[in-house]
Design an enzyme around this catalytic site. Sequence first.
Site, PDB file in Angstrom:
ATOM      1  N   GLY A 530       0.833  -1.200   0.000  1.00  0.00           N
ATOM      2  CA  GLY A 530       0.000   0.000   0.000  1.00  0.00           C
ATOM      3  C   GLY A 530       0.862   1.241   0.000  1.00  0.00           C
ATOM      4  O   GLY A 530       2.062   1.193   0.235  1.00  0.00           O
ATOM      5  N   VAL A 531       0.213   2.342  -0.309  1.00  0.00           N
ATOM      6  CA  VAL A 531       0.926   3.603  -0.307  1.00  0.00           C
ATOM      7  C   VAL A 531       0.127   4.600   0.508  1.00  0.00           C
ATOM      8  O   VAL A 531      -1.077   4.725   0.313  1.00  0.00           O
ATOM      9  CB  VAL A 531       1.089   4.144  -1.749  1.00  0.00           C
ATOM     10  CG1 VAL A 531       1.834   5.468  -1.727  1.00  0.00           C
ATOM     11  CG2 VAL A 531       1.802   3.141  -2.616  1.00  0.00           C
ATOM     12  N   GLY A 533       0.145   8.533   2.793  1.00  0.00           N
ATOM     13  CA  GLY A 533       0.693   9.878   2.793  1.00  0.00           C
ATOM     14  C   GLY A 533       2.051   9.903   3.465  1.00  0.00           C
ATOM     15  O   GLY A 533       2.916  10.716   3.159  1.00  0.00           O
ATOM     16  N   PHE A 534       2.220   8.992   4.341  1.00  0.00           N
ATOM     17  CA  PHE A 534       3.440   8.917   5.108  1.00  0.00           C
ATOM     18  C   PHE A 534       4.531   8.237   4.300  1.00  0.00           C
ATOM     19  O   PHE A 534       5.710   8.458   4.523  1.00  0.00           O
ATOM     20  CB  PHE A 534       3.102   8.082   6.344  1.00  0.00           C
ATOM     21  CG  PHE A 534       4.119   8.095   7.429  1.00  0.00           C
ATOM     22  CD1 PHE A 534       5.026   7.055   7.549  1.00  0.00           C
ATOM     23  CD2 PHE A 534       4.143   9.117   8.351  1.00  0.00           C
ATOM     24  CE1 PHE A 534       5.948   7.049   8.577  1.00  0.00           C
ATOM     25  CE2 PHE A 534       5.061   9.110   9.377  1.00  0.00           C
ATOM     26  CZ  PHE A 534       5.968   8.084   9.498  1.00  0.00           C
ATOM     27  N   LYS A 536       5.409   4.424   1.852  1.00  0.00           N
ATOM     28  CA  LYS A 536       4.920   3.126   1.397  1.00  0.00           C
ATOM     29  C   LYS A 536       4.703   2.153   2.551  1.00  0.00           C
ATOM     30  O   LYS A 536       5.361   2.249   3.582  1.00  0.00           O
ATOM     31  CB  LYS A 536       5.927   2.512   0.428  1.00  0.00           C
ATOM     32  CG  LYS A 536       5.868   3.162  -0.938  1.00  0.00           C
ATOM     33  CD  LYS A 536       6.848   2.516  -1.888  1.00  0.00           C
ATOM     34  CE  LYS A 536       6.737   3.223  -3.244  1.00  0.00           C
ATOM     35  NZ  LYS A 536       7.909   2.969  -4.073  1.00  0.00           N
ATOM     36  N   VAL A 537       3.816   1.229   2.333  1.00  0.00           N
ATOM     37  CA  VAL A 537       3.568   0.194   3.334  1.00  0.00           C
ATOM     38  C   VAL A 537       4.049  -1.139   2.777  1.00  0.00           C
ATOM     39  O   VAL A 537       3.692  -1.521   1.651  1.00  0.00           O
ATOM     40  CB  VAL A 537       2.068   0.084   3.674  1.00  0.00           C
ATOM     41  CG1 VAL A 537       1.859  -0.954   4.767  1.00  0.00           C
ATOM     42  CG2 VAL A 537       1.532   1.429   4.107  1.00  0.00           C
ATOM     43  N   ASP A 647     -11.958   9.341   9.248  1.00  0.00           N
ATOM     44  CA  ASP A 647     -11.958   8.622   7.982  1.00  0.00           C
ATOM     45  C   ASP A 647     -12.490   7.210   8.183  1.00  0.00           C
ATOM     46  O   ASP A 647     -11.849   6.223   7.834  1.00  0.00           O
ATOM     47  CB  ASP A 647     -10.540   8.616   7.405  1.00  0.00           C
ATOM     48  CG  ASP A 647     -10.539   8.393   5.891  1.00  0.00           C
ATOM     49  OD1 ASP A 647     -11.639   8.353   5.305  1.00  0.00           O
ATOM     50  OD2 ASP A 647      -9.455   8.248   5.311  1.00  0.00           O
TER      51      ASP A 647
END
Length: 864
Positions: A530-531, A533-534, A536-537, A647
């Site tokens: 995943g990507v 705002g902080f 990449k995951v 969210d």
Amino acid sequence: MPTNTHILFPLVCLCFALCTLHVSSSDSDSLILSCGSSSGGVGDDGRKWEPDSKYLVSSGNSIPAEAQYQDPSLPSKTPYLSARIFTSESTYKISVKPKKRYWVRFHFYPSTYSSLDPSDAFFSVIANGVTLLNNFSASITAKALTQAYIFREYSLAPLNSDHLNIAFKPSDKHDGAFAFVNGIEVSPMPDLFDSATLVGFSDQSVESQSANLQTMFRLNVGGQYISASNDSGLTRTWYDDSPYLDAAAIGVTDEASKNVTIHYKDLPAHVAPVDVYRTLRSMGPEYEVNKNYNLTWVFRVDGNFTYLARLHFCDIQSTKINQVVFDIFINNQTAEANADVIAWTGAIAVPMYKDYAIYVSDGQGDEELRVALHPSISMKPEFYDSLLNGLEIFKLNDTTGNLAGPNPEPSAMLAKAESEAAKSFAPSKSSSNVTVIGGAAGGAAAFGIVAALCIAVYQRKKRVPGTESNASSWLPIYGNSHTTASKSTISGKSTTSTHVSSRDGGNCRHFSLEEIKQATKNFDESYVIGVGGFGKVYKGVIDGTTKVAIKRSNPSSEQGVHEFRTEIEMLSKLRHRHLVSLIGFCDEDNEMALVYDYMAYGTLREHLYKGNKPHLSWKQRLEICIGAARGLHYLHTGAKYIIIHRDVKTTNILLDENWVAKVSDFGLSKTGPELNQTHVSTVVKGSFGYLDPEYYRRQQLTEKSDVYSFGVVLFEVLCARPALNPSLSKEQVSLADWALHCQRKGTNIEDIIDPHLKGKIKPECLKKFTETAYKCLSDQGIDRPSMGDLLWNLEFALQLQENLEDAKQDSGSAENSNSGELHNCPMRLHFSNLSLGSENDISEQSDDSNTNAIFSQIVNPKGR
Ligand SMILES: *[C@@H]1O[C@H](CO)[C@@H](O)[C@H](O)[C@H]1NC(C)=O
Ligand SMILES: *[C@@H]1O[C@H](CO)[C@@H](O)[C@H](O)[C@H]1NC(C)=O
Ligand SMILES: *[C@@H]1O[C@H](CO)[C@@H](O)[C@H](O)[C@H]1NC(C)=O
Ligand SMILES: *[C@@H]1O[C@H](CO)[C@@H](O)[C@H](O)[C@H]1NC(C)=O
Ligand SMILES: *[C@@H]1O[C@H](CO)[C@@H](O)[C@H](O)[C@H]1NC(C)=O
Ligand SMILES: *[C@@H]1O[C@H](CO)[C@@H](O)[C@H](O)[C@H]1NC(C)=O
Ligand SMILES: *[C@@H]1O[C@H](CO)[C@@H](O)[C@H](O)[C@H]1NC(C)=O
Ligand SMILES: *[C@@H]1O[C@H](CO)[C@@H](O)[C@H](O)[C@H]1NC(C)=O
Ligand SMILES: *[C@@H]1O[C@H](CO)[C@@H](O)[C@H](O)[C@H]1NC(C)=O
Ligand SMILES: *[C@@H]1O[C@H](CO)[C@@H](O)[C@H](O)[C@H]1NC(C)=O
Ligand SMILES: *[C@@H]1O[C@H](CO)[C@@H](O)[C@H](O)[C@H]1NC(C)=O
């Protein structure tokens, strides 16, 4: 007539520890008694409590007792675990200085003592002829407030005598009534009270020098919780004001910048600490908006009493007269026209206060006290704005020397649910006297309940449709894990120790960069799941077998080192079975990474639609909703900080390998205004399709925005379709609008639900569920249920589903199913799981983590 205050969200007070008091040297005359204790003890805050027996005039009718159960939310064993029980009137005699005003504080923990039922404790407390409490039930009060214990503070008028008699008198109206108390504090205080104008009668004033007062509320407006030890010497506790704001319009908070010094000038420093004056709430930068609303705080109070409202002001922005001029209304009457703080103080950053007295008559129902501010348009000030830094509300004794009000009642919603439950769950003797269940909605009452620090509540920018990015703003939350955390469960959390968590992030594990690189094959792109705002995951494996999700900071991310640390520190205090857990972090060579549990079953959304997964049963769906609601309820109420998720959506509800729902992706991490800014303005995170219309309209966020989004989730779960589906016809694009449209049109709900659920939901359950979901979608936040009420209703819906299923299976044996129902009584469930829930969940969680070595998190790249 409830004494409970109006709060917009329930608060299970976990950090009451902080309002216990440090004795400063000037308080050497203070007496701190741990009642019923033989040797006294030291509280977790370091204060020494002495035994009470030598102050009892006759101890014949009293029994020292030990509580049989230690509620995990108690801040300290001393004084709460010992109590003195009085079976008939008994008196404490305490030496005091004559002509001096005294604080008297009581601590009550309604628990089972020597097999006495706490619900039989009805009693009065009378101090030198002033009735402080009458027919008081600590147990009803605590339940209505969803608290384990009660704290009361009084200020007694200067006495002519050199001793203070405090009498405890069991009620004679209730069979078997007894009185009890766990802790008593008596300490001298300066003369804080003077005369105050009576609002609505400009020629009359109320002399409060000679009055006995009860502290009802004490708020650091626009600021944070201030513990007793951080008070300006009077061991008072100041709370965040946001729970009391009229939901519609909450203004913005502001804080004096570092280089501003507050000059007390003539004001004695003990009046209020600097932190009260450094922070304030004002109306916001939109002067056109400000003209059309009142910045309003609402409090529930007892009728037939006069109240003293003390408003603290300190302007930290204006420098000239007539820049900010406003009117002050109390209960719709003008208390002050054309208030101009700079005109009063003569300079910026000089604090002051104003007292107003108001009589609140006895109406039908909940009496309230409203304090409202509005710009004085007629004065044509430079800025249409108003401000407030602190607010204290005291109840004055009536002419008979009484300060006692009635016991609070649970909220109407809970009372209704309760009576419904009583109807559906067998007319057996025990269900007919299901005791009053404290409403999550009941609200905190009196002073000393809302230990909440409000953080990051405001948004000033609208989210523009279409800009919803895949950037996730996530925050780590510290959780229990297979590492070190199971040791650090309850105790670390409910007491002061959390609050001073170590800079390294409490019990978070510290990973070396080498470990992180190993886990992710040196940040191999194929490991990216995943990507955000902080950054990449990545998925990864640590300690050989443990699957984790690793979020690596993007060096160009706006979130810098400071934020990274703040996040860890703040979130290391959050631990909950229904929140995704942070295992640890790495901060080395400019690489920052956060390590999370890996969630085996991914997001809720992929199990509802578009996932090609087997369909979830209705019961599974309900359980997942309940879990997620519990996680959110904890965010709203359980932590010391009020956290608004912002969210909530089906991709942020993750499922572990046991289908336990965990809320992830915390969009909020701001703890207050940026130092150089006049208000908190964080970039809006929220997803179109889930966005609260009120928030959208007014740009003011409350926790009810999460409730709205959760309502959309509930419909998503029921209908198995996305919140937004542009390929559908116009009125169906937005699920929330479509659901409301169907409701207006009277469309049978069966027509829009997931075809796989047709006929599988018990009609009673479906009714409860949809009713609840519709309430969440109410246009106005104030009409939406609190997360606590929501949770209750979902649990109730589940019970309806289950009990009917059981009843069908066991239809042969009425006896059997009856006891089964009793056993499953939703109220019990509600009370034990909700009011103490966050704590229970923690212990549950530690079990889980021991048994299940592998936790996991998936951050779905398509999630947003
Ligand atoms: C008192 O205030 C200081 C500084 O704001 C803070 O670090 C400390 O934790 C506070 N103490 C308590 C007991 O809240
Ligand atoms: C505080 O500092 C800022 C810049 O650092 C300055 O612009 C501002 O005038 C200062 N405020 C006061 C009251 O000195
Ligand atoms: C308030 O005062 C009125 C009249 O004095 C009385 O009838 C009423 O019972 C009082 N209410 C309470 C709650 O004491
Ligand atoms: C004040 O006005 C508000 C709104 O108009 C109303 O709801 C409230 O009942 C009024 N309060 C009193 C004490 O009159
Ligand atoms: C503000 O409150 C006062 C007193 O209740 C009321 O008269 C006025 O209409 C209110 N103004 C707005 C804009 O709501
Ligand atoms: C408060 O009680 C005292 C007696 O304890 C009485 O003298 C005083 O008048 C009362 N105050 C009011 C406002 O009635
Ligand atoms: C005492 O309080 C209980 C619970 O609030 C209430 O039901 C009862 O009527 C009260 N009794 C008296 C004498 O006021
Ligand atoms: C339950 O209610 C019955 C009467 O309805 C009463 O006799 C009994 O004492 C109550 N039990 C408890 C535990 O309150
Ligand atoms: C969001 O994802 C799309 C493709 O999935 C990509 O083109 C776009 O750049 C991403 N936006 C951001 C802000 O990362
Ligand atoms: C506040 O400070 C940050 C950096 O310290 C700066 O980027 C930002 O523009 C400032 N904001 C205002 C309103 O001055
Ligand atoms: C709720 O509490 C009951 C009784 O304490 C317990 O059996 C049950 O497992 C709890 N349920 C949840 C979901 O935590």
